[in-house]
Design an enzyme around this catalytic site. Sequence first.
Site, PDB file in Angstrom:
ATOM      1  CB  CYS A 334      -0.575  -0.074   1.469  1.00 41.05           C
ATOM      2  SG  CYS A 334      -0.245  -0.105   3.105  1.00 41.05           S
ATOM      3  CG  HIS A 885      -4.066   0.907   5.086  1.00 37.67           C
ATOM      4  ND1 HIS A 885      -3.117  -0.036   4.147  1.00 37.67           N
ATOM      5  CD2 HIS A 885      -5.091   1.397   4.033  1.00 37.67           C
ATOM      6  CE1 HIS A 885      -3.923  -0.356   2.528  1.00 37.67           C
ATOM      7  NE2 HIS A 885      -5.010   0.640   2.836  1.00 37.67           N
TER       8      HIS A 885
END
Length: 948
Positions: A334, A885
């Site tokens: 990510c 994230h």
Amino acid sequence: MTEVSMCSSTACGELTPEEERVLIRDIAISAEANSKEGDTFYLITQRWWQHWIEYVNQDQQNITNDGSSLLEHCDLVGSSKRPASIDNSDLIYDATSEDSHVGIEIHDSLLEGRDYVLLPQEVWNQLYSWYGGGPTLARKVISSGLSQTELAVEVYPLRLQLLVTPKGDHSAIRISKKETIGELHRRACEIFYLNSEQVCIWDYYGHRKHALMHDMDKTLDDANIQMDQDILVEVLNNVNGTALSGYNRPIQDDGSSLKEASSILLEPSKSSLSIAGGLSASKGASRSCSAELSQGQNPTSPAGELDNAYGVSGVSTRGSSSGLIGLHNLGNTCFMNSAIQCLVHTPEFAKYFREEYRQEINWQNPLGLVGELALAFGELLRKLWAPGRTAIPPRQFKAKLARFAPQFSGYNQHDSQELLAFLLDGLHEDLNRVKHRPYIKSRDADGRPDEEVADEYWANHIARNDSIIVDVCQGQYKSTLVCPVCNKVSVTFDPFMYLSLPLQSTTTRSITVTVFSCDGSTMPFACTVTVPKHGRCRDLIHALSNSCSLKNNEELKLVEVRNHLFQRFLEDPLISLSTIKDDDHLAAYKIPKLVKKTLVLRLIHRRQERETNDSQTVSQWKPYGTPLLSSISCDDVITRGDIQTEVYKMLSPFLRAESLRHDDIADSNTLVAASDACHDSSSGEACADPLSDSMMNSTSKALTLLKLPLQLVDENNACIDLSVGEEKAIRLSSSATSIVVYVDWSQELLEKFDTHYMENLPEVLKYGPVNKKARTEPLSLYTCLEAFLREEPLVPEDMWLCPQCKERRQASKKLDLWRLPEVLVIHLKRFSYSRSMKHKLETFVNFPIHDLDLTSYVANKNSTQRQLYELYALTNHYGGMGSGHYTAHIKLLDEKRWYNFDDSHISPISEDEVKTAAAYVLFYRKVKGNGANRNGGKPSEGHHSSQK
């Protein structure tokens, strides 16, 4: 899948839910505290785990919990019936792989914390004994990171395609990246029934013989073998070592003859965020060959990867407008996906790479990446802007990235900004229009106007660096250095690609130091002080001296302690505090101000530890606890008794009260009361009143009766027993400045002393949950910019050669913006580094979306236009380092609408959602034609604080 049937709770005599919860919690605490490389963890479906959590917490009161560790999960709240057997079927493929060398394959798109939880072996064994079920999905703990000191659970071992020549056979295997090349060689021979002496294996990256893998002790990780990579198994002629004949399709340079033997490689999706015990799960997998082919995909796709991935939920972009295409997560990628999306949605880059950019590739640039990075990025950008496509896996781009930047290889989480910096620099070198860089020597300003000098510096820079990256992203700032000795002012004008702005809270730092008194008057206590982030040791010592009420006749000895020994003495007052990491352990010792004839006494604690070698168990004395420091006068002859007396004094605060109750000790009741009062002080703080002389004498007498075993280390590293011959003199070298003494703690002695005060020093900075104040108080982006431009002294590592003094000086430095780029990239420095990890600042930054006004920060007064910028993209970081994230917020300029890019998931968002994002890297475009109707001057606080 076979499940174990469970009998009723009454028949089996099962534990109550509370008993199960407490037992699992205790097992988890023990297991997590002792996690090490080679341990086994087990995947268990999140669905079953959550059911069990609710079941065992049904009688618990409401407990707030936002953590992700296994121990915290054991204290959640819920109400449920007893779970049935463990059922991990939702983690694995329904069809059993036809390839027996792969085993049970788990889905590629699993996300730790969403789909599964990782349990230590002891926890799994206990749950399995209660509930049964399966299948069992075991994974090993491996070392990871650049220093190989971090632990990670290898959730997805390497999947490799073995291609045999000249036979043409092929097979997929799973193997840990920590296994050796020798083990891969052995398994290849076993799979294909080959004679190991007639087989060599090649790194067959890109269907080319990249490297002969002949170092059998080298790990696959060190050999830079990637997930889903091809390995060529070459069978040699046993006579002359050449390949066996009879292979009708010779291997071409592009490997086209083996395309039919290669498998379809699908990407894993969705990153793994964290696991129990603070370990980070490493991901990256592919489906079995049979399962891939069942999807009906073309095995010889020209791109070498599949555009239409399976099993992806979220917003479908088929038939939507260009630019709305997601990127699959290849296992903790990510960080890469968010940075790529921001770059490909930079209009200047989108236009450039969709046209014929190849003609500008600099194939010969020794600083470049042979054009391969530019080609990989260009191809990926074109796919992301192609109409009518679903999310794609950036597998080829990641493989190229790992080749040229091994720090981004594997499937661990990395820093999005670090990736962005490498990518911009690499693209610039690959696309540099300057084929032969001239040597240009910079001239001093010599009193010339800044405008003239700045233009000269920029012309020199462009003469060596000219690319689309320079055109779009590079600016120039003015750097002013002032010598602290001769006051010489030196001005340079340097290019920049992005601005790294500190957050306000990073101008100072908190440091915790444990303070010891050598005279035995107080217990050790932890002292936390605030010092300048870029300060010196003198700043820390001064703050500690004030905090611990240092007397005029005392001084502090500051020491870093590691592995129970003195690592280094921080005696130089100019040592930068940046050399002290957040996970270091510091101790400060209050000793009398040293005179000429004084020695430093270093007391090292040891205790016996058992070790097993060659089936024999032996006991060895090993350092333990925190060493102590004192001083001893050497005006007269130093005897063994003198050292004993000094050590007795140092250890007196730790003597337990019951050890002082001896018939031969005078005033024992008074001494016991004083000792009790000292030990009752909370949090290890110092006693309010120091012990009196009579108490000290009594304590010393008690310690003498205990006969502490002391060993003095002489000049020849031999140990002298100090427990006998108290009147004997100690022979010391005339140049000696310190002596080392060991105190050997037997179990009997440990029962007489309370040594826990010395056993675990607190870290310099212990990170915990972010407090509400840090979350709710916004910090203006303008304030961050002012902190970046503020004058500050250089750190010792950046000492500057003064042209007038002809010596290196720690000059003060001042920055000013001079030339601003078309696209301004701003990096918010949220992370601070320690020796083995990064820590995150959760400070909310209030950034403008419209009209970021930098006019007042530009020192070039010849620029008459307003310097206004509009936000069009940003990367966000959510969560902590162990469970973080990355996402991207991007404004499609054609639609004038914001979207959230979360890997393969894309969804429209409002501008208000953008304002409250956890911004990490901001992308601004210069507003054209902004000189006529804008107000001048520095933006007011109200201008940007309303952006929250």
